[in-house]
Scaffold this active site. Sequence first.
Site, mmCIF file in Angstrom:
data_model
loop_
_atom_site.group_PDB
_atom_site.id
_atom_site.type_symbol
_atom_site.label_atom_id
_atom_site.label_comp_id
_atom_site.label_asym_id
_atom_site.label_seq_id
_atom_site.Cartn_x
_atom_site.Cartn_y
_atom_site.Cartn_z
ATOM 1 N N ASP A 17 27.564 43.787 -7.294
ATOM 2 C CA ASP A 17 27.061 44.642 -6.615
ATOM 3 C C ASP A 17 27.600 44.706 -5.328
ATOM 4 O O ASP A 17 28.023 43.618 -4.854
ATOM 5 C CB ASP A 17 25.438 44.609 -6.719
ATOM 6 C CG ASP A 17 24.702 45.794 -6.154
ATOM 7 O OD1 ASP A 17 25.115 47.056 -6.350
ATOM 8 O OD2 ASP A 17 23.884 45.529 -5.098
ATOM 9 N N ARG A 18 27.655 45.741 -4.275
ATOM 10 C CA ARG A 18 28.118 45.920 -3.189
ATOM 11 C C ARG A 18 26.981 45.481 -2.180
ATOM 12 O O ARG A 18 26.986 44.527 -1.559
ATOM 13 C CB ARG A 18 28.844 46.806 -2.939
ATOM 14 C CG ARG A 18 29.750 46.709 -1.464
ATOM 15 C CD ARG A 18 30.192 47.985 -1.162
ATOM 16 N NE ARG A 18 29.088 48.873 -0.408
ATOM 17 C CZ ARG A 18 29.147 50.163 0.341
ATOM 18 N NH1 ARG A 18 30.447 50.895 -0.047
ATOM 19 N NH2 ARG A 18 28.191 50.485 0.756
ATOM 20 N N ASP A 19 26.310 46.554 -2.093
ATOM 21 C CA ASP A 19 25.184 46.374 -1.048
ATOM 22 C C ASP A 19 24.025 45.390 -1.056
ATOM 23 O O ASP A 19 23.403 45.420 -2.260
ATOM 24 C CB ASP A 19 24.391 47.666 -0.769
ATOM 25 C CG ASP A 19 25.585 49.005 -0.663
ATOM 26 O OD1 ASP A 19 26.279 48.692 0.303
ATOM 27 O OD2 ASP A 19 25.101 50.216 -0.776
ATOM 28 N N TYR A 28 22.128 52.970 2.513
ATOM 29 C CA TYR A 28 23.201 54.132 2.176
ATOM 30 C C TYR A 28 24.479 53.846 3.026
ATOM 31 O O TYR A 28 24.510 54.540 4.135
ATOM 32 C CB TYR A 28 22.334 55.325 2.280
ATOM 33 C CG TYR A 28 21.647 55.655 1.573
ATOM 34 C CD1 TYR A 28 21.721 55.922 0.324
ATOM 35 C CD2 TYR A 28 20.346 55.518 2.184
ATOM 36 C CE1 TYR A 28 20.444 56.077 -0.435
ATOM 37 C CE2 TYR A 28 19.037 56.017 1.350
ATOM 38 C CZ TYR A 28 19.189 56.156 -0.147
ATOM 39 O OH TYR A 28 18.158 56.234 -0.724
ATOM 40 N N ASN A 60 25.800 51.342 -7.401
ATOM 41 C CA ASN A 60 25.101 52.705 -7.195
ATOM 42 C C ASN A 60 25.460 53.097 -5.866
ATOM 43 O O ASN A 60 25.111 52.441 -4.713
ATOM 44 C CB ASN A 60 23.770 52.538 -7.381
ATOM 45 C CG ASN A 60 23.255 52.611 -9.021
ATOM 46 O OD1 ASN A 60 24.144 52.652 -9.925
ATOM 47 N ND2 ASN A 60 22.237 51.951 -9.546
#
Length: 179
Positions: A17-19, A28, A60
């Site tokens: 996942d990134r964040d 965001y 996402n």
Amino acid sequence: MSAATTPPARRPAAFLDRDGVINHDDGYVGSKERFRWISGAAAGIRRLNEAGYFVFIASNQSGIGRGLFTEDDLISLDAWMRNELAAQGAHIDDVRYCPFHPEAKLVGYRWNSDLRKPAPGMILDLIGSWPVDSARSFVIGDKDIDMQAARAVGLAGYLFKGGDLERFVEECLASERRR
């Protein structure tokens, strides 16, 4: 007569996942000005590269559908992030983002996509696009939806709760060796 070609060798993959895993989840994040690296992010990704893993991002990104940043902003951020990683000897092999959300402000992004985690669509797309050895692959995420997506594809899932990503990756690789 045509020469036979050897298919590319199957390799394990780490789906990140990134964040919350690569960068702090500050809500965001769609620009490099808002991007803050997690401690050990580049070193952890480099360690996966050195261990022979494909390294993929499956993230996402409903900020697009919410109108907070554009797909072009995200593509620009991704290019910047890859350049920063390359300067530290690390690389991401491929990326999938899901800009869709059932409550998106922008109508074109307002739907419940099978790409959006906890659905496994992004992971399945990457597995279908690369010679992935799924039996030796795993997901690193910071939320239960990441673990749900991993389970939906039959992959091991490792829940990162913050701290140093390089150290966490070493723990994941040790667990994978024992599996």
